[in-house]
Write an enzyme that holds these catalytic residues in place. Structure first.
Site, mmCIF file in Angstrom:
data_model
loop_
_atom_site.group_PDB
_atom_site.id
_atom_site.type_symbol
_atom_site.label_atom_id
_atom_site.label_comp_id
_atom_site.label_asym_id
_atom_site.label_seq_id
_atom_site.Cartn_x
_atom_site.Cartn_y
_atom_site.Cartn_z
ATOM 1 N N LYS A 38 0.211 -1.409 -0.069
ATOM 2 C CA LYS A 38 0.108 0.047 0.348
ATOM 3 C C LYS A 38 0.759 1.598 -0.046
ATOM 4 C CE LYS A 38 -0.939 -0.262 4.682
ATOM 5 N NZ LYS A 38 0.470 -0.851 5.112
ATOM 6 N N ARG A 91 -6.958 2.525 10.663
ATOM 7 C CA ARG A 91 -7.137 0.548 11.224
ATOM 8 C C ARG A 91 -7.798 0.681 11.899
ATOM 9 N NH1 ARG A 91 -1.512 0.926 9.541
ATOM 10 N NH2 ARG A 91 0.148 -1.295 9.417
ATOM 11 N N ARG A 124 12.329 -8.510 3.420
ATOM 12 C CA ARG A 124 12.565 -6.208 3.301
ATOM 13 C C ARG A 124 13.162 -5.729 3.220
ATOM 14 N NH1 ARG A 124 6.631 -3.446 4.434
ATOM 15 N NH2 ARG A 124 7.056 -3.161 6.107
ATOM 16 N N ARG A 138 13.605 -2.530 8.545
ATOM 17 C CA ARG A 138 12.426 -2.289 9.944
ATOM 18 C C ARG A 138 12.739 -3.072 11.018
ATOM 19 N NH1 ARG A 138 6.968 0.067 8.010
ATOM 20 N NH2 ARG A 138 6.529 -0.975 9.862
ATOM 21 N N ARG A 169 2.103 -8.334 13.656
ATOM 22 C CA ARG A 169 1.071 -7.541 13.092
ATOM 23 C C ARG A 169 0.908 -8.447 11.838
ATOM 24 N NH1 ARG A 169 6.909 -5.601 10.336
ATOM 25 N NH2 ARG A 169 4.577 -3.783 9.230
HETATM 26 P P1 AMP Z 1 3.317 0.306 9.186
HETATM 27 O O1 AMP Z 1 4.438 0.436 8.670
HETATM 28 O O2 AMP Z 1 1.529 1.125 8.270
HETATM 29 O O3 AMP Z 1 3.198 -1.124 9.033
HETATM 30 O O4 AMP Z 1 2.905 0.483 10.629
HETATM 31 C C1 AMP Z 1 3.849 0.364 11.353
HETATM 32 C C2 AMP Z 1 3.492 0.508 13.113
HETATM 33 O O5 AMP Z 1 2.991 1.549 13.342
HETATM 34 C C3 AMP Z 1 2.072 -0.738 12.929
HETATM 35 O O6 AMP Z 1 2.391 -2.449 13.018
HETATM 36 C C4 AMP Z 1 0.992 -0.207 14.537
HETATM 37 O O7 AMP Z 1 2.301 -0.564 16.153
HETATM 38 C C5 AMP Z 1 1.543 1.611 13.701
HETATM 39 N N1 AMP Z 1 0.881 2.207 13.160
HETATM 40 C C6 AMP Z 1 0.558 2.813 12.175
HETATM 41 N N2 AMP Z 1 -0.561 3.091 11.735
HETATM 42 C C7 AMP Z 1 -1.204 2.808 12.477
HETATM 43 C C8 AMP Z 1 -2.647 3.678 12.928
HETATM 44 N N3 AMP Z 1 -3.792 4.397 12.269
HETATM 45 N N4 AMP Z 1 -2.909 2.814 14.012
HETATM 46 C C9 AMP Z 1 -3.010 2.483 14.841
HETATM 47 N N5 AMP Z 1 -1.150 1.793 15.013
HETATM 48 C C10 AMP Z 1 -0.540 2.172 13.648
#
Ligand code: AMP
Length: 228
Positions: free
Chosen positions: A15, A91, A131, A164, A175
């Site tokens: 995404k 989310r 990744r 990461r 996750r």
């Molecule tokens: P992502 O880069 O989108 O995979 O997000 C990495 C981490 O950030 C996630 O595993 C959550 O811990 C936190 N996170 C990102 N976006 C959100 C969201 N909209 N609501 C809550 N936690 C978030």
């Protein structure tokens, strides 16, 4: 003219990549909740300190923190005119409702479309485990599926790639579990609102991008969904 698009998809579904490609094509800025959180953690801001444990465990950061973070981003001049491509937010249903309200009250705007980039669990686990990311331009590489030309170096920037800290095997599994628990109600929510488009994310980056672009073109030709 403005365009607010949401990209829903599991970690590793692509995404973020799709939001960035579309941002370059359409000149609309992205908002990545994960990137903003990682930046705050890195800079040890108050938000970063509050969010760090959740991010490192692969849990969702509490709604109130993320919602106020996104609401303040929407107030920035960059988002006032053309809209935003939202990656990783919302989310949860709470976040989705808060986003509709924030767009209305802060910008007098609405969500135009929600793209759910669908990828199966097995494929996701494989993608996340290899990744690595460029710290300068955020381009994502994969050890076997999309390796850089020079080992551990970004093709565009030449910078050393990093992994990461939440791409570890245990955190990744968590996750994905957290994601699937939340995604189904959210997909239903936007489907009931008539905003949802499902895209097969198990295709090449280019194919996924052209499908999204094509859907947007079709919608723009539909009078009731005019982009104007
Ligand atoms: P992502 O880069 O989108 O995979 O997000 C990495 C981490 O950030 C996630 O595993 C959550 O811990 C936190 N996170 C990102 N976006 C959100 C969201 N909209 N609501 C809550 N936690 C978030």
């Amino acid at each position: 003219m403005y365009l607010n698009l949401i990209f829903l998809g599991a970690p590793g579904a692509g995404k973020g990549t799709q939001a960035k490609l579309l941002s370059e094509k359409l000149g609309i800025p992205t908002i990545s909740s994960g990137e903003i959180l990682r930046d705050n953690i890195c800079r040890r801001t108050r938000l970063g300190l509050e969010a760090q444990d959740f991010v490192e465990r692969g849990e969702l950061v509490p709604d109130d923190l993320v919602v106020s973070m996104i609401t303040s981003v929407l107030r920035l001049p960059a988002y006032q005119q053309n809209g935003a491509l939202l990656d990783g937010f919302p989310r949860s249903i709470e976040q989705a409702k808060a986003l509709t309200l924030a767009l209305k009250t802060v910008l007098n705007q609405e969500i135009y479309r929600v793209f759910y980039i669908k990828v199966g669990k097995g494929e996701l686990a494989q993608r996340l485990s290899g990744r690595s990311i460029c710290p300068v331009c955020n381009t994502t590489y994969h050890d076997t599926k999309n390796p850089p030309l020079v080992t551990q170096r970004c093709n565009k920037e030449g910078a050393t790639l990093y992994r990461r800290s939440d791409d570890t095997y245990a955190t990744t599994l968590n996750r994905l579990q957290v994601y699937f628990n939340h995604i189904i109600p959210l997909v239903d929510y936007y489907d009931r609102k008539g905003l949802l488009e499902i895209i097969n994310g198990e295709q090449s980056v280019e194919k996924v991008n052209s499908e999204i672009y094509q859907k947007l073109g079709e919608m723009a030709r539909t009078p009731q969904l005019s982009l104007a």
